[in-house]
Design an enzyme around this catalytic site. Structure first.
Site, PDB file in Angstrom:
ATOM      1  N   HIS A  32       0.805  -1.223   0.000  1.00 33.03           N
ATOM      2  CA  HIS A  32       0.000   0.000   0.000  1.00 33.03           C
ATOM      3  C   HIS A  32       0.836   1.270   0.000  1.00 33.03           C
ATOM      4  O   HIS A  32       0.345   2.334   0.375  1.00 33.03           O
ATOM      5  CB  HIS A  32      -0.986  -0.003   1.170  1.00 33.03           C
ATOM      6  CG  HIS A  32      -2.327  -0.534   0.780  1.00 33.03           C
ATOM      7  ND1 HIS A  32      -3.401   0.264   0.500  1.00 33.03           N
ATOM      8  CD2 HIS A  32      -2.747  -1.798   0.574  1.00 33.03           C
ATOM      9  CE1 HIS A  32      -4.436  -0.476   0.164  1.00 33.03           C
ATOM     10  NE2 HIS A  32      -4.073  -1.740   0.201  1.00 33.03           N
ATOM     11  N   ASP A  45      -6.798   4.370   9.872  1.00 30.30           N
ATOM     12  CA  ASP A  45      -8.194   4.321   9.438  1.00 30.30           C
ATOM     13  C   ASP A  45      -8.467   3.117   8.544  1.00 30.30           C
ATOM     14  O   ASP A  45      -9.616   2.689   8.427  1.00 30.30           O
ATOM     15  CB  ASP A  45      -8.559   5.603   8.685  1.00 30.30           C
ATOM     16  CG  ASP A  45      -8.755   6.782   9.627  1.00 30.30           C
ATOM     17  OD1 ASP A  45      -9.281   6.575  10.731  1.00 30.30           O
ATOM     18  OD2 ASP A  45      -8.361   7.902   9.262  1.00 30.30           O
ATOM     19  N   GLU A  50     -11.483  13.345  13.920  1.00 28.66           N
ATOM     20  CA  GLU A  50     -10.899  13.664  12.621  1.00 28.66           C
ATOM     21  C   GLU A  50     -11.759  14.714  11.928  1.00 28.66           C
ATOM     22  O   GLU A  50     -12.975  14.784  12.143  1.00 28.66           O
ATOM     23  CB  GLU A  50     -10.788  12.428  11.720  1.00 28.66           C
ATOM     24  CG  GLU A  50      -9.587  11.568  12.006  1.00 28.66           C
ATOM     25  CD  GLU A  50      -9.305  10.544  10.921  1.00 28.66           C
ATOM     26  OE1 GLU A  50      -8.354   9.774  11.095  1.00 28.66           O
ATOM     27  OE2 GLU A  50     -10.032  10.499   9.905  1.00 28.66           O
TER      28      GLU A  50
END
Length: 512
Positions: free
Chosen positions: A98, A162, A272
């Site tokens: 990723h 997240d 957030e």
């Protein structure tokens, strides 16, 4: 120069030719490897294709081969074999792939497929000592698996990203941040101990008190000093549910003031901020939230303002606190200055909240998309200037608005400055994540936009730091690390003197 375009079937002939050239150079050093290691090195087209790509789908570097280790000693032997050569080959550890700019790749070297270590079963073990509960986790394991394994014991880590379909070793090599980080620090602040294979092939167990130079170097060290094979992570009692709201603001001062109030109060468990640039953002929330708000009114206000802001706010609870959670939550909301008619509510299990993003790797369009992301840390003292110059004047003008834009504050005192991760030198700084998604032919539009932001900050004297950094020159890396550069360079010479590990970061290995 790296090919900026994805490798599609029509490029197969070119890929095959390059592959044959690289494999032709592979023979001399494979002779020095044991038969067991040779059997775990693959250079079939599928292994090479996978190792030549990442989530960003922007940069493609072709390795000579891919190692699929069955045990830690396979990696040790590979690294020692490289060190034994007069001209070492480079090695890149790849977890879930990723990275977004080729950071887990190596041109002509060997990619280590870390996920292969868990083929014979999970490497997650919950334990307890005099200091409390912990979990020992293989560096290749995914955070989603850590979540499921620990909650079976009524326990859980306190800091997350997240997105949970990431490897533990990969996030700890960066920092690992999300809405819990203001309270508990990034994931790297919650590590007790590591097993690391250094760039010399040494297997080292390290902690804050034992082999501390390696411990602090590896955490946030972008893979430059060693490959993480095990991490011991702090656990706490796991809550069972999450009371979750999203609030909307039209005024930046109210938005930022409320966020800073929340992270100073320690009342919530997660905070957030989200930037709303189009009405699809709030439409997408409806899969999680119930709301009495009028979507057309939100769309009308967005059209008038050009940009809206949202705070995502969560408080955890369990059976013991279920009777008081609503009252506590309402008291917290009364202190905030959001637009009262625009509030989105949800109440979900802890696992459903933490795993809310799902598995993005199951996206059938994944190979057709690119992710030209920009992640920044911005000093609090300049966020008003940044809002005016970038968020208000630049972001709404970006016609291609496919992506998620996140903007929230963090407390610096939750970070350990002895670690390699770099942040602004202020008590509070903001994390900005511009998570663009585009077609390959459009990625240059976002790269240009990201560079405009960086130039604006440079010209305005806003001393931002890149998170998940990407630079093309050593001079830029020296500027990035600032006062930490000397110790970062010293650690590289100490633990990976032949510059073998993680060449895709382009810190010590130039890529032509």
């Amino acid at each position: 120069m790296a090919n900026p375009n994805p490798i599609f079937p029509e490029n197969a002939i070119v890929l095959f030719i390059l592959f044959c050239i690289i494999i032709g150079k592979l023979g001399p050093w494979t002779n020095a490897l044991s038969l067991d290691i040779k059997n775990r090195l693959r250079n079939d087209s599928e292994s090479i294709r996978t190792a030549s790509n990442d989530y960003g789908n922007l940069i493609h570097e072709i390795p000579s081969s891919v190692l699929y280790p069955s045990k830690i000693n396979d990696i040790i032997h590979l690294i020692k074999s490289s060190n034994a050569r007069s001209i070492p080959f480079t090695i890149a550890a790849r977890g879930r792939g990723h990275s977004v700019r080729g950071q887990a790749m190596t041109r002509g070297g060997v990619v280590v497929n870390m996920t292969s270590l868990s083929k014979n079963g999970s490497r997650i073990r919950v334990g307890k000592n005099s200091l409390g509960s912990y979990v020992d986790v293989g560096g290749e394991q995914l955070w989603i698996d850590v979540l499921h394994a620990t909650t079976k014991h009524g326990l859980a880590p306190v800091s997350w990203t997240d997105y949970l379909y990431l490897s533990v070793g990969g996030t700890l090599s960066n920092a690992g941040i999300s809405g819990q980080s203001f309270l508990h620090g990034p994931e790297i602040s919650n590590v007790l101990e590591l097993d690391v294979i250094t760039g010399q092939g040494n297997f080292v167990t390290c902690s804050r008190k034992k082999n501390s130079e390696l411990f602090f170097g590896v955490l946030g060290g972008l893979g430059q000093f060693g490959i993480i094979t095990r991490a011991r992570i702090v656990l706490d009692k796991a809550p069972t549910r999450a009371k979750w709201v999203r609030l909307i603001y039209s005024n930046f001062s109210d938005f930022s003031r409320d966020q800073e109030h929340l992270i100073s109060s320690n009342a919530p468990n997660y905070v957030e901020g989200i930037l709303i640039t189009n009405e699809n953002t709030t439409n997408d929330w409806r899969s999680f939230f119930s709301s009495s708000s009028n979507q057309s009114e939100i769309a009308s206000l967005l059209k008038k303002k050009g940009l809206l802001y949202s705070i995502e706010l969560v408080k955890y609870y369990d059976n013991q606190t279920a009777s008081t959670i609503d009252k506590e939550f309402q008291l917290m909301l009364k202190e905030l200055n959001f637009i009262p008619q625009f509030i989105f509510n949800s109440d979900v299990s802890l696992i459903d909240f933490l795993a809310r993003v799902g598995n993005l790797d199951n996206n059938p369009n994944g190979q057709l998309e690119t992710h030209p992301w920009l992640n920044l840390f911005i000093p609090k003292s300049r966020i008003s200037d940044f809002n005016a110059g970038v968020l208000v004047n630049m972001l709404p003008k970006l016609n291609y608005t496919s992506g998620l834009y996140i903007f929230y504050p963090l407390n610096k005192n939750r970070w350990d400055d002895r670690m390699s991760a770099v942040t602004p030198d202020e008590d509070i700084f903001y994390a900005l994540a511009l998570l663009h998604t585009s077609l390959p032919k459009e990625s240059n539009i976002f790269d240009k936009f990201n560079n405009q932001i960086l130039r604006f900050c440079e010209n305005a004297g806003i001393k931002v730091k890149q998170y998940l950094p990407y630079y093309k020159s050593k001079e830029e890396w020296i500027k990035h690390y600032g006062s930490k550069w000397d110790i970062f360079q010293k650690r590289k010479l100490q633990f990976d003197p032949k510059m073998i590990l993680s060449p895709g970061q382009r810190i010590f290995n130039s890529v032509s």
